[in-house]
Design an enzyme around this catalytic site. Structure first.
Site, short mmCIF file in Angstrom:
data_model
loop_
_atom_site.label_atom_id
_atom_site.label_comp_id
_atom_site.label_asym_id
_atom_site.label_seq_id
_atom_site.Cartn_x
_atom_site.Cartn_y
_atom_site.Cartn_z
N GLN A 227 0.83 -1.21 0.00
CA GLN A 227 0.00 0.00 0.00
C GLN A 227 0.87 1.27 0.00
OE1 GLN A 227 -2.99 -2.20 3.07
NE2 GLN A 227 -3.32 -0.01 2.93
N ARG A 379 -8.85 -1.35 8.19
CA ARG A 379 -9.81 -0.37 7.71
C ARG A 379 -10.19 0.61 8.81
NH1 ARG A 379 -14.21 -1.88 3.05
NH2 ARG A 379 -14.23 0.19 2.16
N CYS A 380 -9.17 1.26 9.32
CA CYS A 380 -9.35 2.11 10.49
C CYS A 380 -8.18 3.06 10.54
CB CYS A 380 -9.36 1.22 11.72
SG CYS A 380 -8.75 1.97 13.22
N GLU A 749 -12.87 4.30 5.24
CA GLU A 749 -12.93 3.48 6.45
C GLU A 749 -14.11 3.81 7.34
OE1 GLU A 749 -9.16 5.14 7.05
OE2 GLU A 749 -8.20 3.22 7.34
#
Ligand code: MCN
Ligand code: CUN
Length: 847
Positions: A227, A379-380, A749
């Site tokens: 990423q 996802r935070c 997110e």
């Protein structure tokens, strides 16, 4: 969909606000996406990994002789081999150290122990099975509270004499004295222990790479699931320099291709990547490594694992006056979190949420245990999920304590729209928001009053129905660079735009899509700013030789940071286009106005030049003294983060006979400022909500007391499928970010952050349960099933026996148990996925 934002461009141009179909999808739905498994280079070898069956053990010996007899096996690499190059340890993104391969001690089950290189994948796997490792088991520390007790085995003796403890760091934020005083003076005081369990990203594509060191060109090509490719390139160059290897940053090229999901799990640098690079360097051939699903679930970075103790004070009428939070963060054997340097517990101190009160204090202690290293955000945005869960649970508990409707209590305590920009007691400056509007919208959409009436009637009949609310504030878009860095690399981001003579556009960014649709949305920003149709704009990311340097995609930072860079770069191009148009129209630049992709002379709308004509002139007819070409680059350092928010309401029905929980309705009202692509935003929210449902009811990684991972396959790690997923009902409000060039906030997110407490708060409230909340006994044991004996002390960790997916109905039990008022049939067994949910589920201490 009701938004305050109407598209300014035509559908053909497809600027902001249009639901342009995703440009990347034709290749995805035709199976033409390109993933690591699609990269196969001439002469490529395979790498597979021997993993430890023990969570903590001394390695007495590693015998590779049988493995080397396996046809096709070329080499076995051990920690001792790497030690010769000082490559057996590597730095983590959090500044801790992590083993690439151990020289003497394994620290968690499934840890990498040796690497086998072979001519094909099957030979490599056979080689792994033939490596004989002699282990001497050591005492295992699974529970972070026990890890802190005196006498606990010190897991990281390598850390120096003054650090012979399992305590990693202490971090605090806010005013302790003020919070203590507020709690002491409070008319009402509540306390709660909340455990947010360890969960694990399970992207469709597991982590992998193809490392290709060319000894002649002295060049490394690394095809990798990352990423943050630029940052990884820099880390590789620094590690290589430390090891004295001639792998320099200008001779390293990372390429990501299409990434099959990241969700935070592809931010860290895993030993497998380093091993593939080392193997390719040693052998001089391309080496491929890719995890299988179990390796992914057992050894990659985990998320959450926060043990939170929260106390809240309020007036009897419900005005919140203070909050104190103490947390133990279980990081496994190494802190490999992808958190900015200044924030060892990420952005957890955004914990005051959507509420206006003065006194807050937060402290977090990081702890080592015999579990995989990590602490990534799943996802935070750097621990905001944990923070949101804690504050949203506390507000609900307070509502219950004082007998007030939880929606009303939220309305009473919300930061009001006119208070923005709002500074929280822990120091964040929220950019903009309208919390009452979002909650009101959700309540209307779901018919909140009607549901409460229905719930009361059902309660009379003894039926169980719950309504849960979550009014969350997110914090996304790191930088600003004065506060945010990873390993010293400042968190800005970038976009470079080149306009070709024929009016076609190539833009490259420093971020990295993993499925979010960047090829479409960043083209839409350029279409909005410059008037080129989206179909004429190509977006590229993930090739470090061509893209401008950037810090990558996580923490929903692409739109807030790289999206801003894109708009600013486009505006630089428009500034030059104005000068070109003035030359072509023989007018003063100040006399020109910009509308719909063209510059026209003020007052003479028929005297104009389109952006396409201007682009051609940039190469064919630019005025003397002006540089040719039409290009711009911007490295954007945001002045602040963006603070998207939302209000979610869940309605659950519980079957008293079977204990099955059904999420009957789930309304999600989100606000991410101005929206670039409504369809993509809805898609992000759909996916995010499902990933929020997952930890609330299904997903958890647990360990027995020997440190065996009890959820290392999809048979045990319950990823929700379409069957478990309700039909999400979405709505938006639009409160633009005042500091972002296009008023957008991140959204990737939000739904995962906001959804779990809505489901947890939907606990039905039987009349008999009304009363006191107190701290529930802290969940100290993570053991939920009988320990599985490790497999023979060779080769891989045991694959977990299947618990079956029969648990589909069991997760419901937590609600039943939590009420303490009745028992569901499925709740009696000693282990069920249900009992895991002491975590996100409400406390069961009410009587
Ligand atoms: N968007 C928009 N309008 C806005 C905000 C965003 O149209 N106001 C669009 C964006 O332009 C982008 C998408 O929505 O196409 C998500 O944007 P953003 O919120 O900026 O998030 P990022 O692009 O930085 O993506 C990261 C975020 C994170 S951190 C995780 S984790 C996650 C998520 O995105 N991982 C994903 N969504 C994912 N979706 C897929 N398919 N795969 C992942 O791995
Ligand atoms: Cu927060 S998981 Mo995303 O930051 O890659």
């Amino acid at each position: 969909m009701a938004t305050d934002m109407h598209p300014q461009t035509t559908p053909e141009v497809g600027g902001m606000g249009h639901s342009v179909k995703r440009k990347e999808d034709p290749r995805f739905i035709r199976g033409k996406g390109e993933y690591i498994e699609d990269v196969n280079l001439p002469g490529q070898l395979w790498l597979d990994i021997v993993r430890s069956p023990y969570a903590h053990a001394t390695i007495k010996s590693i015998d590779s002789s049988e493995a080397l007899k396996v046809p096709g096996v070329l080499a076995v690499i051990t920690g001792k081999d790497l030690e010769g190059y000082k490559l057996h340890w590597m730095p983590t993104l959090a500044g801790d150290m992590q083993m690439v391969l151990p020289t003497d001690t394994v620290m968690y089950q499934s840890q990498e122990v040796a690497a086998v290189i072979a001519t094909d994948r099957y030979a490599a796997a056979d080689g792994v099975a033939a490596v004989l490792v002699d282990y001497e088991p050591l005492p295992v520390v699974v529970d972070p509270f026990k890890a802190l007790e005196s006498g606990a085995p010190v897991l990281r003796p390598d850390r120096g004499e003054d650090k012979q403890t399992n305590h990693i760091w202490h971090w605090e934020s806010g005013d302790k004295a003020a919070a203590d005083a507020a709690l002491a003076d409070a008319e009402v005081r509540i306390a709660e222990d909340i455990y947010i369990p360890r969960i694990h990203v399970a992207s469709i594509e597991t982590c992998g790479c193809v490392a290709d060191w060319d000894p002649v060109r002295q060049h490394l090509d690394l095809h990798i699931t990352s990423q943050a490719p630029h940052a990884v390139r820099t880390v590789i160059a620094l590690v290589a320099a430390g090891a004295g290897l001639p792998i320099y940053e200008h001779n390293i090229r990372l390429k990501t291709h299409d990434i099959g999901g990241g969700f935070g799990g592809k931010v860290p640098v895993y030993p497998g990547y380093v091993l593939a690079v080392a193997a390719s360097f040693l052998i001089g051939k391309p080496v491929k490594w890719i995890e299988d699903r179990s390796e992914n679930l057992q050894a990659d970075s985990f998320a959450r694992d926060y043990h939170i103790h929260a106390e809240m004070g309020a007036t009897r009428d419900g005005k919140i006056t203070g909050l104190k939070v103490k947390t133990i963060a279980d990081h496994g054997y190494s802190d490999a979190a992808a958190d900015p340097s200044k924030f060892p517990a990420g952005l957890f101190n955004v914990i005051t949420g959507s509420y206006d009160f003065d006194n807050a204090f937060v402290e977090v202690d990081g702890v080592y245990t015999n579990k995989p290293p990590g602490g990534v955000a799943y996802r935070c945005s750097f621990r905001v999920t944990e923070a949101v869960h804690a504050i949203e649970r506390m507000v609900d508990i307070l509502a219950h304590e004082i007998g007030k409707d939880p929606a009303e209590l939220r309305m009473q305590n919300f930061i009001q729209p006119e208070q923005f920009p709002y500074t929280t007691p822990t120091g964040w400056e929220y950019d903009s928001g309208n919390y009452p509007k979002a909650l009101r919208t959700a309540m209307e959409l779901i018919d909140y009053d009607g549901l409460r009436r229905e719930q009361a009637e059902k309660r009379e009949r003894g039926e169980l129905m719950g309504i849960g609310i979550s009014s969350f504030t997110e914090i996304v878009g790191a930088g600003p660079s004065h506060s945010f860095d990873i390993l010293g690399l400042k968190m800005f981001d970038s976009c470079e735009i080149r306009v070709h003579p024929t009016g076609k556009v190539l833009a490259r960014l420093g971020v990295q899509s993993q499925g979010q649709g960047h090829e479409t949305t960043f083209a839409q920003i350029i279409a909005e700013e410059l008037g080129f149709p989206v179909s004429d704009i190509k977006i590229e990311e993930g090739d470090t030789d061509t893209a401008p340097y950037g810090l990558g995609t996580y923490a929903s930072r692409s739109t807030p940071v790289a999206g801003a860079a894109t708009a600013v770069a486009a505006r630089k191009i428009r500034d030059k286009a104005r000068l070109l148009a003035a030359h072509l129209l023989e007018a003063s630049p100040d006399d020109l106005e910009w509308t719909n992709g063209k510059f026209s002379v003020k007052g003479s709308p028929d005297r104009f030049k389109t952006i396409q004509e201007i682009a051609f002139a940039a190469y064919t007819n630019h005025p003397p003294g002006m540089e040719a070409g039409l290009e711009a680059v911007d490295y954007y350092d945001p002045p602040n983060l963006t603070f998207p928010f939302g209000s979610y309401i869940a309605v659950v029905d519980i079957d008293k006979g079977t204990g099955e929980v059904k999420v009957r309705r789930f309304v999600a009202v989100d606000d991410c400022g101005n929206i670039i692509n409504p369809m993509i935003v809805d898609g992000q929210i759909h996916g995010g909500l499902t990933m929020g449902l997952a930890p609330a009811l299904y997903e958890e990684i647990t360990y027995d007391e020997l440190g065996n991972n009890l959820a290392g396959t999809f048979m045990d790690y319950l990823l929700p499928t379409a069957v478990e997923t309700p039909a999400w009902e979405l709505e938006k409000t639009v409160t633009p970010s005042p500091h972002h060039p296009i008023g957008a906030k991140g959204v990737g997110e939000s739904a995962t952050v906001g959804a779990p407490p809505a489901i947890a708060n939907a606990e039905p409230r039987p009349a008999s349960s009304e009363g006191r909340y107190a701290a529930s006994p802290r969940r100290r044991s993570t053991s939920r099933r009988p320990a599985a004996a490790p497999s023979a002390a060779t080769g891989r960790a045991a694959r977990r026996p299947s618990a079956g997916r029969s648990s589909a109905s069991s997760p419901t039990c937590w609600i039943a148990r939590s009420c303490g008022t009745w028992t569901a049939g499925t709740a009696s067994s000693s282990w069920s996925p249900a009992t895991r949910w002491t975590a996100i589920r409400p406390s069961c201490t009410r009587r």
